[in-house]
Write an enzyme that holds these catalytic residues in place. Structure first.
Site, PDB file in Angstrom:
ATOM      1  N   LYS A 114       0.845  -1.200   0.000  1.00  0.00           N
ATOM      2  CA  LYS A 114       0.000   0.000   0.000  1.00  0.00           C
ATOM      3  C   LYS A 114       0.880   1.249   0.000  1.00  0.00           C
ATOM      4  CE  LYS A 114      -3.117   0.129   3.252  1.00  0.00           C
ATOM      5  NZ  LYS A 114      -3.997   0.427   4.398  1.00  0.00           N
ATOM      6  N   LYS A 126       3.077  -2.028  11.324  1.00  0.00           N
ATOM      7  CA  LYS A 126       1.753  -1.936  11.949  1.00  0.00           C
ATOM      8  C   LYS A 126       1.887  -2.301  13.417  1.00  0.00           C
ATOM      9  CE  LYS A 126      -2.557  -1.190  10.652  1.00  0.00           C
ATOM     10  NZ  LYS A 126      -3.059  -0.472   9.459  1.00  0.00           N
ATOM     11  N   GLY A 165      -3.060   6.288  13.314  1.00  0.00           N
ATOM     12  CA  GLY A 165      -4.326   5.695  13.736  1.00  0.00           C
ATOM     13  C   GLY A 165      -4.710   4.467  12.929  1.00  0.00           C
ATOM     14  N   ASP A 166      -5.649   3.726  13.463  1.00  0.00           N
ATOM     15  CA  ASP A 166      -6.327   2.625  12.773  1.00  0.00           C
ATOM     16  C   ASP A 166      -7.609   2.388  13.590  1.00  0.00           C
ATOM     17  OD1 ASP A 166      -5.637   0.515  10.504  1.00  0.00           O
ATOM     18  OD2 ASP A 166      -6.576  -0.643  12.088  1.00  0.00           O
ATOM     19  N   THR A 209      -8.731   9.025   4.193  1.00  0.00           N
ATOM     20  CA  THR A 209      -8.955   7.643   3.740  1.00  0.00           C
ATOM     21  C   THR A 209     -10.280   7.546   2.983  1.00  0.00           C
ATOM     22  OG1 THR A 209      -7.792   6.961   5.738  1.00  0.00           O
ATOM     23  CG2 THR A 209      -8.815   5.231   4.458  1.00  0.00           C
TER      24      THR A 209
HETATM   25  N1  GLU Z   1      -4.201   2.717   9.465  1.00  0.00           N
HETATM   26  C1  GLU Z   1      -4.174   3.337   8.176  1.00  0.00           C
HETATM   27  C2  GLU Z   1      -3.911   2.288   7.108  1.00  0.00           C
HETATM   28  O1  GLU Z   1      -4.357   1.173   7.253  1.00  0.00           O
HETATM   29  C3  GLU Z   1      -3.280   4.562   8.123  1.00  0.00           C
HETATM   30  C4  GLU Z   1      -1.848   4.329   8.490  1.00  0.00           C
HETATM   31  C5  GLU Z   1      -1.001   5.605   8.572  1.00  0.00           C
HETATM   32  O2  GLU Z   1      -1.507   6.685   8.343  1.00  0.00           O
HETATM   33  O3  GLU Z   1       0.191   5.435   8.848  1.00  0.00           O
HETATM   34  O4  GLU Z   1      -3.309   2.526   6.111  1.00  0.00           O
END
Ligand code: GLU
Length: 444
Positions: A114, A126, A165-166, A209
């Site tokens: 990604k 992560k 965040g997530d 997002t």
């Molecule tokens: N959690 C988000 C993702 O799945 C954003 C991760 C981020 O901004 O570092 O891509």
């Protein structure tokens, strides 16, 4: 046995009881077959796939904190630093009772490709914890976040690893973690993204997002002879991704008729009232039953059911494996044109194959939801130059990034004989840059 099958078998053997990680690796390796076949001798000699599926490191730690009754609670914290071939580790922190090492590894693995697709210099990582923020007081959230950072700070830094965040981690949690990092390290740096605007956050990061998902979906529809305007859209989830997906879909002239949370779902034939949804979820932190109570046109249903509604475009924005083969069959029977993943791996492998086999345009999460992390990388740029850009500037860049992602995955699919298969296209386009960087940097 071919190289891909050998490596997949090894992953399953070496990482038992991690089905989500196996699933993410399987999807990527299967779709890399065309590029791996062309380069097999070199990749085998360099053990490129073996290195790609093994995280650089996995950190697991105890997170003790005191609840409002004075009771000590203990959670487990994780950070998986998967691959930093093209930039510092980057990826969110998930706070949810379902979190375990396998979940974090699947998310970290996805994040590599990604982040590469964004074309920005960020590697994959992560983290998170099995802590459940639901029903906790602000003080309890702060206690957890501070304790979490008391350990995590050792492993992160603006040029090392930049969490964000997530699920379960929003602006409030990032604020508490940033404060604690600053206190421990005595350094004011862009070590986290998704920060508040008063202390280094980027405009449009909150929306990124969901907005990015719609920019990519819009481009995908346009390039395939459709238009988003006038379409009926089903969204699952009611968190940060879902809320801003609803908002942008409506701004682009579509009608969003569903949202969901872990207890139930809303069908609102008049179109989701985004202001009300924000009030319920972002301000009051309540369940969707409050949305239904405040809006005449909304029907509330217990359990799952969003994908049974007739729609042209489906946007799964809740969590992994929420869209199953039965859901895919219902969507196809109802004439769905496109599915674009706002969440990470929300569609099962079987459901994805069914949608592809039935000619549904399918944008995988690592492309479709990359707008969040892309804007995080823009936040890092702003922190580095100690400036902040306007909402319009960030939004414009985000839009361009999402349009480019669509064309890059479309081109990669065509180059490798899989025209229209954006799963293959996204995985190959993401992989190419990482593989090139890994090979150039030698055995490390
Ligand atoms: N959690 C988000 C993702 O799945 C954003 C991760 C981020 O901004 O570092 O891509």
């Amino acid at each position: 046995m071919g190289y891909v099958d050998e490596v997949f078998e090894m992953v399953v053997k070496k990482n038992p009881a991690e089905p989500e990680f196996h699933q993410a690796v399987k999807e990527v390796l299967e779709s890399l077959r065309p590029i791996i076949d062309q380069n097999e001798a070199r990749y085998r000699k360099e053990a490129l796939l073996e290195r790609l599926v093994e995280p650089d490191r996995q950190i697991k730690f105890r997170v003790p904190w005191v609840d409002d009754k004075g009771q000590v609670q203990v959670n487990t914290g994780y950070r998986v630093q998967f691959n930093n071939a093209i930039g510092p580790y980057k990826g969110g922190l998930r706070l949810h009772p379902s979190v375990n090492i396998g979940i974090i590894k699947f998310l970290g693995f996805e994040q590599i490709f990604k982040n590469s697709l964004t074309s920005l210099p960020i590697g994959g990582g992560k983290g998170g914890s099995d802590f459940d923020p639901k029903g906790k007081s602000d003080r309890e959230i702060m206690a957890f976040c501070q304790s979490f950072m008391n350990e995590l700070y050792k492993y992160i830094g603006a040029d090392v690893d930049v969490p964000a965040g997530d699920i379960g981690t929003g602006a409030r949690e990032i604020g508490y973690m940033f404060g604690q990092y600053k206190k421990i390290r005595g350094v004011y740096e862009g070590v986290l993204t998704g920060k508040g605007l008063s202390y280094g956050g980027s405009l449009a990061r909150t929306e990124a997002t969901g907005y990015g998902l719609l920019y990519l979906t819009d481009e995908m529809l346009r390039c395939n002879g459709h238009a988003l305007a006038g379409k009926t859209v089903a969204v699952s989830g009611a968190g940060n991704v879902a809320i801003y997906a609803c908002q942008k879909a409506q701004q682009l002239g579509a009608k969003v008729v569903t949202v969901s949370d872990s207890n139930g779902w809303i069908y609102d034939p008049e179109g989701i009232d985004v202001a009300l949804l924000k009030e319920v979820k972002e301000v009051k932190r309540e369940r969707l039953t409050s949305y239904a109570a405040a809006r005449k046109s909304a029907e509330y249903h217990e359990g799952k059911g969003v994908w049974s509604v007739k729609c042209d475009v489906a946007l799964p924005c809740a969590t992994q494996n929420e869209l199953t083969i039965d859901d895919a069959k219902a969507l196809v029977a109802n004439g769905v044109i496109a599915v674009a993943e706002g969440a990470n791996m929300p569609t099962t492998l079987e459901a994805t194959q069914y949608l592809l086999d039935n000619g549904v345009l399918f944008a995988p999460g690592k492309a479709a939801n990359a707008g969040g992390v892309a804007t995080s990388a823009l936040e890092m740029s702003q922190n580095s130059e100690r400036l902040s850009w306007s909402f319009e500037e960030v939004d414009q860049k985000l839009k361009q990034i999402m349009v480019n992602i669509f064309h890059n995955m479309d081109d990669a699919a065509k180059r490798y004989g899989a025209e229209g298969n954006y799963v293959v296209g996204a995985n190959i386009a993401g992989f190419e840059k990482v593989a090139d960087a890994m090979l150039a940097q030698g055995v490390c």
